[in-house]
Every structure is written in C-alpha cells, then in structure tokens.
Enzyme design. Structure first.
Site, PDB file in Angstrom:
ATOM      1  N   GLN A 129      -4.401  26.269   2.437  1.00 14.07           N
ATOM      2  CA  GLN A 129      -3.900  26.330   3.793  1.00 14.07           C
ATOM      3  C   GLN A 129      -5.071  26.539   4.749  1.00 14.07           C
ATOM      4  O   GLN A 129      -5.708  27.590   4.721  1.00 14.07           O
ATOM      5  CB  GLN A 129      -2.936  27.504   3.857  1.00 14.07           C
ATOM      6  CG  GLN A 129      -2.274  27.715   5.164  1.00 14.07           C
ATOM      7  CD  GLN A 129      -1.181  28.762   5.028  1.00 14.07           C
ATOM      8  OE1 GLN A 129      -0.082  28.464   4.569  1.00 14.07           O
ATOM      9  NE2 GLN A 129      -1.478  29.978   5.402  1.00 14.07           N
ATOM     10  N   SER A 132      -7.392  29.588   9.400  1.00  9.72           N
ATOM     11  CA  SER A 132      -8.403  30.457  10.022  1.00  9.72           C
ATOM     12  C   SER A 132      -9.754  29.769  10.155  1.00  9.72           C
ATOM     13  O   SER A 132     -10.149  28.965   9.310  1.00  9.72           O
ATOM     14  CB  SER A 132      -8.593  31.718   9.181  1.00  9.72           C
ATOM     15  OG  SER A 132      -7.371  32.323   8.930  1.00  9.72           O
ATOM     16  N   SER A 167      -7.967  30.343   0.912  1.00 10.02           N
ATOM     17  CA  SER A 167      -7.657  30.647  -0.490  1.00 10.02           C
ATOM     18  C   SER A 167      -7.466  29.342  -1.262  1.00 10.02           C
ATOM     19  O   SER A 167      -6.890  28.386  -0.729  1.00 10.02           O
ATOM     20  CB  SER A 167      -6.373  31.467  -0.604  1.00 10.02           C
ATOM     21  OG  SER A 167      -6.487  32.667   0.108  1.00 10.02           O
ATOM     22  N   GLU A 247       5.866  32.711   5.299  1.00  5.88           N
ATOM     23  CA  GLU A 247       4.743  33.330   4.606  1.00  5.88           C
ATOM     24  C   GLU A 247       4.777  34.852   4.737  1.00  5.88           C
ATOM     25  O   GLU A 247       4.472  35.575   3.798  1.00  5.88           O
ATOM     26  CB  GLU A 247       3.415  32.787   5.152  1.00  5.88           C
ATOM     27  CG  GLU A 247       2.222  33.364   4.399  1.00  5.88           C
ATOM     28  CD  GLU A 247       0.888  32.758   4.823  1.00  5.88           C
ATOM     29  OE1 GLU A 247       0.856  31.977   5.773  1.00  5.88           O
ATOM     30  OE2 GLU A 247      -0.102  33.101   4.177  1.00  5.88           O
TER      31      GLU A 247
HETATM   32  C1  LIG Z   1      -7.160  37.625   0.886  1.00  2.00           C
HETATM   33  C2  LIG Z   1      -7.137  36.735   2.084  1.00  2.00           C
HETATM   34  C3  LIG Z   1      -6.704  35.437   1.954  1.00  2.00           C
HETATM   35  C4  LIG Z   1      -6.673  34.596   3.065  1.00  2.00           C
HETATM   36  N1  LIG Z   1      -6.284  33.301   2.883  1.00  2.00           N
HETATM   37  C5  LIG Z   1      -6.295  32.465   3.938  1.00  2.00           C
HETATM   38  C6  LIG Z   1      -5.935  31.083   3.762  1.00  2.00           C
HETATM   39  O1  LIG Z   1      -5.636  30.635   2.652  1.00  2.00           O
HETATM   40  N2  LIG Z   1      -5.981  30.275   4.836  1.00  2.00           N
HETATM   41  C7  LIG Z   1      -6.329  30.725   6.081  1.00  2.00           C
HETATM   42  O2  LIG Z   1      -6.315  29.948   7.005  1.00  2.00           O
HETATM   43  N3  LIG Z   1      -6.679  32.021   6.274  1.00  2.00           N
HETATM   44  C8  LIG Z   1      -6.663  32.894   5.240  1.00  2.00           C
HETATM   45  N4  LIG Z   1      -7.029  34.213   5.420  1.00  2.00           N
HETATM   46  C9  LIG Z   1      -7.493  34.639   6.737  1.00  2.00           C
HETATM   47  C10 LIG Z   1      -6.485  35.513   7.485  1.00  2.00           C
HETATM   48  O3  LIG Z   1      -5.397  34.761   7.926  1.00  2.00           O
HETATM   49  C11 LIG Z   1      -7.276  36.145   8.634  1.00  2.00           C
HETATM   50  O4  LIG Z   1      -8.215  37.043   8.058  1.00  2.00           O
HETATM   51  C12 LIG Z   1      -6.388  36.873   9.605  1.00  2.00           C
HETATM   52  O5  LIG Z   1      -5.600  35.974  10.334  1.00  2.00           O
HETATM   53  C13 LIG Z   1      -7.248  37.716  10.587  1.00  2.00           C
HETATM   54  O6  LIG Z   1      -8.199  36.926  11.229  1.00  2.00           O
HETATM   55  P1  LIG Z   1      -9.759  37.308  11.236  1.00  2.00           P
HETATM   56  O7  LIG Z   1     -10.190  37.555   9.828  1.00  2.00           O
HETATM   57  O8  LIG Z   1     -10.468  36.279  12.038  1.00  2.00           O
HETATM   58  O9  LIG Z   1      -9.826  38.730  11.966  1.00  2.00           O
HETATM   59  P2  LIG Z   1      -9.756  38.965  13.518  1.00  2.00           P
HETATM   60  O10 LIG Z   1      -8.681  38.143  14.116  1.00  2.00           O
HETATM   61  O11 LIG Z   1     -11.124  38.847  14.094  1.00  2.00           O
HETATM   62  O12 LIG Z   1      -9.303  40.482  13.554  1.00  2.00           O
HETATM   63  C14 LIG Z   1     -10.194  41.535  13.211  1.00  2.00           C
HETATM   64  C15 LIG Z   1      -9.467  42.856  13.445  1.00  2.00           C
HETATM   65  O13 LIG Z   1      -9.121  42.964  14.833  1.00  2.00           O
HETATM   66  C16 LIG Z   1      -7.732  43.207  14.980  1.00  2.00           C
HETATM   67  N5  LIG Z   1      -7.197  42.464  16.119  1.00  2.00           N
HETATM   68  C17 LIG Z   1      -7.499  41.178  16.461  1.00  2.00           C
HETATM   69  N6  LIG Z   1      -6.783  40.824  17.547  1.00  2.00           N
HETATM   70  C18 LIG Z   1      -6.021  41.890  17.887  1.00  2.00           C
HETATM   71  C19 LIG Z   1      -5.051  42.147  18.905  1.00  2.00           C
HETATM   72  N7  LIG Z   1      -4.710  41.189  19.794  1.00  2.00           N
HETATM   73  N8  LIG Z   1      -4.436  43.348  18.934  1.00  2.00           N
HETATM   74  C20 LIG Z   1      -4.744  44.318  18.019  1.00  2.00           C
HETATM   75  N9  LIG Z   1      -5.649  44.137  17.040  1.00  2.00           N
HETATM   76  C21 LIG Z   1      -6.279  42.948  16.961  1.00  2.00           C
HETATM   77  C22 LIG Z   1      -7.111  42.677  13.697  1.00  2.00           C
HETATM   78  O14 LIG Z   1      -5.906  43.338  13.403  1.00  2.00           O
HETATM   79  C23 LIG Z   1      -8.170  42.970  12.650  1.00  2.00           C
HETATM   80  O15 LIG Z   1      -8.038  44.276  12.173  1.00  2.00           O
HETATM   81  C24 LIG Z   1      -7.068  35.076   4.341  1.00  2.00           C
HETATM   82  C25 LIG Z   1      -7.485  36.404   4.472  1.00  2.00           C
HETATM   83  C26 LIG Z   1      -7.522  37.232   3.376  1.00  2.00           C
HETATM   84  C27 LIG Z   1      -7.979  38.657   3.554  1.00  2.00           C
END
Ligand SMILES: Cc1cc2nc3c(=O)[nH]c(=O)nc-3n(C[C@H](O)[C@H](O)[C@H](O)COP(=O)(O)OP(=O)(O)OC[C@H]3O[C@@H](n4cnc5c(N)ncnc54)[C@H](O)[C@@H]3O)c2cc1C
Length: 380
Positions: A129, A132, A167, A247
C-alpha cells in the site's frame, strides 16, 4: 453486559480453531515472530491461504458473485480475531482480504475486478500500500508523488516520486498507489500498479518491527494506465477514506494483546509471584483489552446495520493502541525475561507490534483529532 456468540458463530470459531490446530506447524510461533513481511511468513501464507480459501474462510464475507459466500461482517471478524491471535498466518495477504479487495469491489471496473479479485480469493497474491511519503504521513494530502497524463490520448501517465514505510513492498506483486493528479490539495488518484513495472526501485528499511516489513519505494518515469486507475481521476480521496475505515479496525490487535497478557500471567502464577500489585496491573491491562474489543465490536455492528461510522473506527483504533501498550508495559514490568524466552516467541512479537501500532494506519494522535471532530463536534 455479556456479548455472547450465537451457536452458528461458536461453530465457526470451532471450525477455524480445528483448522488452525491441523494446519499450523509445531514451530509456527517461531516463524510468526519473524513479522508478516518476512520471506518465511510470506512463503507460509502462500500455502496457508489457499487452504483457508478451500475451507471457505478466506473471503467468505465477499459477495457470492465474486467467490465469497456473503457471510456477515461478524463472521469475517471472528475469523480475523482468531487468526490475529494466532500470529496472523495469512501474512501480508490479510491486506487483500480486509480492505484492498473490498475497495476494488466498491470502486473497481469489471476488468479490474476480474483481474485482481480471483487471485486474492485464491490466496496467492501479495499487495503493498503506497500512501505515506517523506512529505506526507499523517497529512496525506501533502504527498508529492505525481502521475502526469501523457499527450497522445492513449490513457498513459508517468509516475515520479517516492513512498516510504511501505510494508511488504519487496515481495509485493501489486501496489495500491496514491498519487497527485492535479494541483488542488486533495486532487489525488489511486492506481493498481504492478510492482514489476520498469522504473520502480525498492529499498528495505531496517526497523524494530522486523525483517522485510518496511521499505522506501522510488518511482522514476513509471508508466501507469487509465485502465489501472481505481475510481475517477482526482477523486481518490473518497477511495482512500473507504479503504482506511476498513484498515483502522481491520486488525483485531487486542487478540494478540490478550493472548500475551494471559501468557505473562501464567508465567507469574507458575513462578508463584503473582502478587497483589501485579494482579492490579493485570486487571487494568485486561480492562483496556476488553474496552478495545467492545469498541471494535461496536464498529463492526454499525457496519452490519449500515449505520454511519461517525468516529467509531477512530475511537476503536485508539482504544486498541492503548490496550496493546498497556499489555506491553505489563510484560516489561513483571515478566521481562519472556522477551528473550524461546518458549514465548510471540511475546516479543507483540511488543514490537505494540511499538508500531500507534503510527501504522494513522497515528494515534490523529485518531484523537478525528474523535474530537466527529464524536465530540469540536471542529478540530
Ligand atoms: C509498522 C508500520 C507499517 C507501515 N506501513 C505502511 C504502508 O504499508 N504503507 C504506507 O503508506 N504507510 C505505512 N506506514 C506509515 C504510517 O502510515 C505513517 O507512519 C503514519 O501515517 C504517520 O506518518 P509519519 O510517519 O509521516 O509521521 P508524522 O505524520 O510526521 O507524525 C509524527 C508525529 O506527529 C504527530 N502528529 C502529526 N500531525 C499531527 C496533528 N495534526 N495533531 C496531533 N499530532 C500530530 C503524530 O501523531 C506522530 O506522533 C507504516 C508505519 C508503520 C509504523
């Protein structure tokens, strides 16, 4: 209040448990502890899923005309709960069954359904998928990967950009890919992209969640075609929301948390060290797991009745994250030696999944924002 299963549901649970007892090998927990995206679990899933399909329990909730048996959302959920508690032997294929398949059912053309659903229900295809990006995680509308329609009227686009945290990308045959197709913030489209297209580069990312789980995916002039677009151009936001609602409650993570809690309590009882303070902590962790279970059930129930979701998926998701973390804390505080015990490989697995749970499928804080907006009406 007690939410018991009906006799038919008990029979389904018994049938699946018997199937698991017969088909999971003696060293299954060791295999499962490697993570769903590992080569070993993916290989196992390709043996296991066709057998589960043969037994009528892989896609039973899909419509009959697409190879399911129109089973209720409850039956599907019962199956998911037992499988997740057992270490998810469907491996990465749980994606297909739970939300990529249903989203194609809802938005796909007849050709797309014919191409993709058959392989999913036979249990032998792996998807990833691509949502991100470095510029867009919680704020998915900030993605930059773009598909640009090419002149000539042949429905061809070129994709350039990068995904991250994808993933299963290394072993996937297809990607459920979200890209920008216009300039407005939510002008995105979804494509069902074969991962062997020239111009795609996959790089693994080492992580605590386990071997093979996370990747960067680079797109360099990758061709994709109109016939591979899911839904109208620029209307991908609706498709994504549909998929994400599945999801968020798609994985009954509390099932593995409950199993881990019981394992830790059994250890303390065996050692004669289940003292009052540990009992209280265990009770708190159990209460969190049960609260998560009930909130997830409420969401399933709403789906069954086709009632509006209004934040219940986000509430359930947040409760599940809290339950996993509470159980992980309990194990850390009272039975840390189980993390390295060969007798309990799933305890460490649970811990790794609990660490990641508050991020994957939408960060926990984002779920709280959605609850504030959709449940409390706070206009966040
Ligand atoms: C094990 C694992 C598997 C994954 N698999 C996939 C996958 O298959 N495909 C895919 O596309 N993605 C995948 N992801 C990514 C996942 O969807 C993102 O990590 C998630 O959406 C958060 O985005 P980011 O990592 O950019 O963190 P950010 O969006 O930068 O957030 C960082 C921190 O800031 C906080 N934050 C951000 N915005 C706000 C707000 N408006 N209000 C309050 N707090 C906020 C968040 O809660 C978080 O704690 C995976 C992640 C993990 C850990």
């Amino acid at each position: 209040m007690e939410f018991g299963w009906t006799s038919d549901q008990e029979a389904l649970r018994g049938k699946l448990q018997a199937f698991l007892d017969a088909s999971l090998p003696a060293d299954w927990e060791t295999i499962a502890s490697l993570s769903p995206g590992s080569q070993a679990v993916t290989d196992f899933s390709r043996e296991f899923c066709p057998q589960l399909a043969e037994a009528g329990m892989l896609c039973s909730h899909w419509p009959e005309e697409h190879g399911g048996s129109d089973a209720s959302a409850w039956d599907h959920f019962i199956i998911g709960e037992l499988l997740w508690g057992a270490g998810e032997p469907r491996g990465p294929q749980y994606y297909n069954v739970n939300w990529i398949g249903p989203t194609i059912l809802a938005y796909g053309t007849e050709e797309q359904k014919a191409q993709h659903l058959a392989r999913m229900r036979e249990g032998n295809v792996v998807w990833c998928q691509g949502f991100s990006e470095p510029s867009g995680g919680s704020d998915l509308a900030a993605i930059r990967t773009r598909a640009v329609r090419q002149p000539g009227g042949d429905g061809r686009y070129l994709v350039n950009g990068q995904k991250i945290w994808t993933s299963y990308a290394r072993l996937a045959e297809f990607c459920f890919l979200v890209v920008k197709t216009g300039d407005a913030r939510r002008d995105v489209s979804v494509f069902l992209l074969p991962m062997d297209r020239p111009g795609i580069t996959v790089r693994p990312i080492d992580s605590v969640v386990g071997d093979g789980d996370l990747h960067e995916v680079f797109f360099d002039d990758v061709e994709v075609f109109e016939a591979e677009r899911l839904g109208p151009e620029g209307k991908g936001w609706e498709v994504i929301r549909y998929s994400l609602d599945f999801e968020r409650v798609g994985i009954p993570r509390y099932a593995l948390a409950l199993r881990t809690l019981h394992r830790a309590v059994a250890e303390l009882q065996r050692e004669g060290s289940f003292i009052a303070e540990a009992e209280q902590d265990a009770a708190l962790a159990l209460a969190r797991c049960e609260a998560a279970r009930m909130l997830v059930y409420e969401t399933v129930d709403k789906r069954m009745r086709e009632r509006p979701d209004t934040g219940s998926a986000s509430m359930a998701r947040y409760a599940v994250v809290c339950a996993e973390r509470q159980v992980a804390d309990f194990v850390l505080d009272w039975t840390p030696h189980l993390f390295t015990s060969d007798d309990a490989p799933m305890v460490a697995t649970h811990h790794k999944r609990a660490i990641a749970a508050g991020l994957a499928a939408g960060a926990a804080e984002i779920q709280l924002n959605l609850v504030a907006r959709d449940v409390l009406g706070l206009g966040v």
